[in-house]
Design an enzyme around this catalytic site. Sequence first.
Site, mmCIF file in Angstrom:
data_model
loop_
_atom_site.group_PDB
_atom_site.id
_atom_site.type_symbol
_atom_site.label_atom_id
_atom_site.label_comp_id
_atom_site.label_asym_id
_atom_site.label_seq_id
_atom_site.Cartn_x
_atom_site.Cartn_y
_atom_site.Cartn_z
ATOM 1 C CE1 TYR A 56 -15.310 -6.117 -4.043
ATOM 2 C CE2 TYR A 56 -14.569 -3.849 -3.805
ATOM 3 C CZ TYR A 56 -14.292 -5.191 -3.840
ATOM 4 O OH TYR A 56 -13.003 -5.610 -3.652
ATOM 5 C CG ASN A 81 -23.982 1.499 -2.822
ATOM 6 O OD1 ASN A 81 -24.196 0.903 -3.874
ATOM 7 N ND2 ASN A 81 -24.014 2.812 -2.749
ATOM 8 C CE1 TYR A 120 -13.774 3.153 -9.215
ATOM 9 C CE2 TYR A 120 -16.152 3.412 -9.446
ATOM 10 C CZ TYR A 120 -15.067 2.764 -8.891
ATOM 11 O OH TYR A 120 -15.270 1.720 -8.029
ATOM 12 C CB SER A 149 -17.592 -0.917 -8.976
ATOM 13 O OG SER A 149 -18.674 -0.066 -8.691
ATOM 14 C CE LYS A 183 -12.466 -0.348 -9.794
ATOM 15 N NZ LYS A 183 -11.304 -1.046 -9.200
ATOM 16 C CB THR A 214 -19.722 1.891 -11.056
ATOM 17 O OG1 THR A 214 -19.999 3.173 -11.539
ATOM 18 C CG2 THR A 214 -18.342 1.482 -11.465
ATOM 19 C CG LEU A 253 -26.883 8.061 2.375
ATOM 20 C CD1 LEU A 253 -27.355 9.504 2.464
ATOM 21 C CD2 LEU A 253 -28.021 7.158 1.917
ATOM 22 N N GLY A 285 -26.096 12.353 -12.648
ATOM 23 C CA GLY A 285 -25.443 11.054 -12.864
ATOM 24 C C GLY A 285 -25.948 9.952 -11.955
ATOM 25 C CG ASP A 286 -26.963 9.976 -7.669
ATOM 26 O OD1 ASP A 286 -25.828 9.477 -7.803
ATOM 27 O OD2 ASP A 286 -27.331 10.572 -6.636
ATOM 28 C CG ASP A 339 -2.157 0.794 1.101
ATOM 29 O OD1 ASP A 339 -2.041 2.006 0.798
ATOM 30 O OD2 ASP A 339 -3.247 0.239 1.275
HETATM 31 C C1 UD1 Z 1 -21.179 5.908 -5.491
HETATM 32 C C2 UD1 Z 1 -20.592 5.993 -6.860
HETATM 33 C C3 UD1 Z 1 -20.265 4.576 -7.299
HETATM 34 C C4 UD1 Z 1 -19.270 3.963 -6.332
HETATM 35 C C5 UD1 Z 1 -19.880 3.995 -4.934
HETATM 36 C C6 UD1 Z 1 -18.862 3.560 -3.905
HETATM 37 C C7 UD1 Z 1 -21.565 8.023 -7.821
HETATM 38 C C8 UD1 Z 1 -22.524 8.561 -8.824
HETATM 39 N N1 UD1 Z 1 -21.521 6.672 -7.741
HETATM 40 O O1 UD1 Z 1 -22.360 5.123 -5.566
HETATM 41 O O2 UD1 Z 1 -19.737 4.574 -8.586
HETATM 42 O O3 UD1 Z 1 -18.992 2.636 -6.706
HETATM 43 O O4 UD1 Z 1 -20.274 5.317 -4.597
HETATM 44 O O5 UD1 Z 1 -19.485 3.338 -2.685
HETATM 45 O O6 UD1 Z 1 -20.877 8.748 -7.143
HETATM 46 N N2 UD1 Z 1 -27.259 10.407 -1.446
HETATM 47 C C9 UD1 Z 1 -27.951 11.442 -0.834
HETATM 48 N N3 UD1 Z 1 -27.236 12.376 -0.136
HETATM 49 C C10 UD1 Z 1 -25.865 12.329 0.005
HETATM 50 C C11 UD1 Z 1 -25.179 11.276 -0.628
HETATM 51 C C12 UD1 Z 1 -25.902 10.339 -1.345
HETATM 52 O O7 UD1 Z 1 -29.179 11.525 -0.927
HETATM 53 O O8 UD1 Z 1 -25.291 13.221 0.646
HETATM 54 C C13 UD1 Z 1 -28.025 9.364 -2.142
HETATM 55 C C14 UD1 Z 1 -27.648 9.167 -3.613
HETATM 56 O O9 UD1 Z 1 -28.437 9.987 -4.439
HETATM 57 C C15 UD1 Z 1 -27.957 7.674 -3.781
HETATM 58 C C16 UD1 Z 1 -27.677 7.054 -2.404
HETATM 59 O O10 UD1 Z 1 -27.729 8.150 -1.497
HETATM 60 O O11 UD1 Z 1 -29.319 7.478 -4.064
HETATM 61 C C17 UD1 Z 1 -26.300 6.412 -2.305
HETATM 62 O O12 UD1 Z 1 -25.316 7.341 -2.759
HETATM 63 P P1 UD1 Z 1 -23.746 7.065 -2.533
HETATM 64 O O13 UD1 Z 1 -23.517 6.595 -1.153
HETATM 65 O O14 UD1 Z 1 -23.006 8.275 -2.999
HETATM 66 O O15 UD1 Z 1 -23.438 5.832 -3.463
HETATM 67 P P2 UD1 Z 1 -23.736 5.624 -5.038
HETATM 68 O O16 UD1 Z 1 -24.104 6.873 -5.712
HETATM 69 O O17 UD1 Z 1 -24.659 4.467 -5.154
#
Ligand code: UD1
Length: 337
Positions: free
Chosen positions: A178, A180, A150, A126, A154, A128, A201, A295-296, A33
């Site tokens: 993976y 989340n 990104y 991922s 992958k 993704t 999140l 992008g979500d 690492d």
């Molecule tokens: C994101 C990445 C994904 C990556 C993964 C790693 C994006 C678009 N995608 O996934 O490629 O593999 O992280 O864990 O960045 N949300 C909120 N408020 C916040 C943050 C998120 O409402 O402050 C919502 C998002 O809209 C989504 C959900 O929570 O619906 C999960 O979001 P997040 O934890 O960022 O993961 P991904 O977007 O699924």
Amino acid sequence: MTSCILLTGGAGFIGSHTHIALTAAGHKVVILDDFSNAQHSVPARLEQITGQPVTVIDADVRDADALAKVFATHTIDAVVHFAARKAVGESMAVPLDYFDVNINGLITLLRAMDRAGCRRLVFSSSATVYGVPDEAPTPETAPFRAMNPYGQTKITGEQMLGWLQASNPEWAVGVLRYFNPAGAHGSALIGEDPRDIPNNLMPYVAKVALGQLPRVMVFGNDYDTPDGTGVRDYIHVEDLARGHVLSLEKLLSTGQGHVVNLGTGRGYSVLEVIAAYQRASNRDLPHVITDRRPGDVPIYVARADKAAEVLGFRTEKGLDEMCASLWKWVSNMADGA
Ligand code: UD1
């Protein structure tokens, strides 16, 4: 059978949990690492948890000389390759950095492995790679759709590994897609580094519960989902780590590669995550609905049956355990641990 496994990126979030799971399963582990996205305290914490000395090489995975030395010094039976960049937004800003670390890093590693005659690899992919999937739960047969650099790295990585296996049947690769990853180790000694303002999140919610951020922004409540907020398949990082052990053991015992989703098969909305974290932390979590994040995707949920069939993998920990372990870890860190 005891094997010696090289973990590139083994001091990071998923790598460190996999180190513990591999050690518990009786394997020897060597970590490589560069600590670009890992804490220097992690190896000592792994020693504390496993009760065994931890071997760490501080090097970049693109450093061919360092890799050659690792393979010359240790008899490595297989590699788990975590070392990569993983922030979607950042990858849009600096795509060449992503191609360099994620693609050149992979090629450098594969060359070193090939020279050493070590041709068993677990590759961190991922969900993704599915982009905006047509179906949820999403099966492994869903088409690749690159949405950002990104995700492209992958997809390209998976494709390169497919061709490599086609070129020489001695190669066997386990591709793990993976969903989340969430939660932290039950000891509360390792977890995702919570210092920066998170994009994801779960770590964001954790900061709000600690009072370090004022409120959670819920990115849109007009999706075609039960409560209108985004749905994701959160998987406990300890379950995810166990998936790597099963993948490795399958590669080592059969010499057969596989491509599997690692998820629970069950989705939770943003509001459900906030409610679960409120229960785990016993804190009020202020939140506001804001615009959708560009992008979500509305729903990401794994079809989880292939991992069960091929690897015997089934998740054991649910959302409440993810939130409880994350809360314990971030509270511990906030207390200066
Ligand atoms: C994101 C990445 C994904 C990556 C993964 C790693 C994006 C678009 N995608 O996934 O490629 O593999 O992280 O864990 O960045 N949300 C909120 N408020 C916040 C943050 C998120 O409402 O402050 C919502 C998002 O809209 C989504 C959900 O929570 O619906 C999960 O979001 P997040 O934890 O960022 O993961 P991904 O977007 O699924």
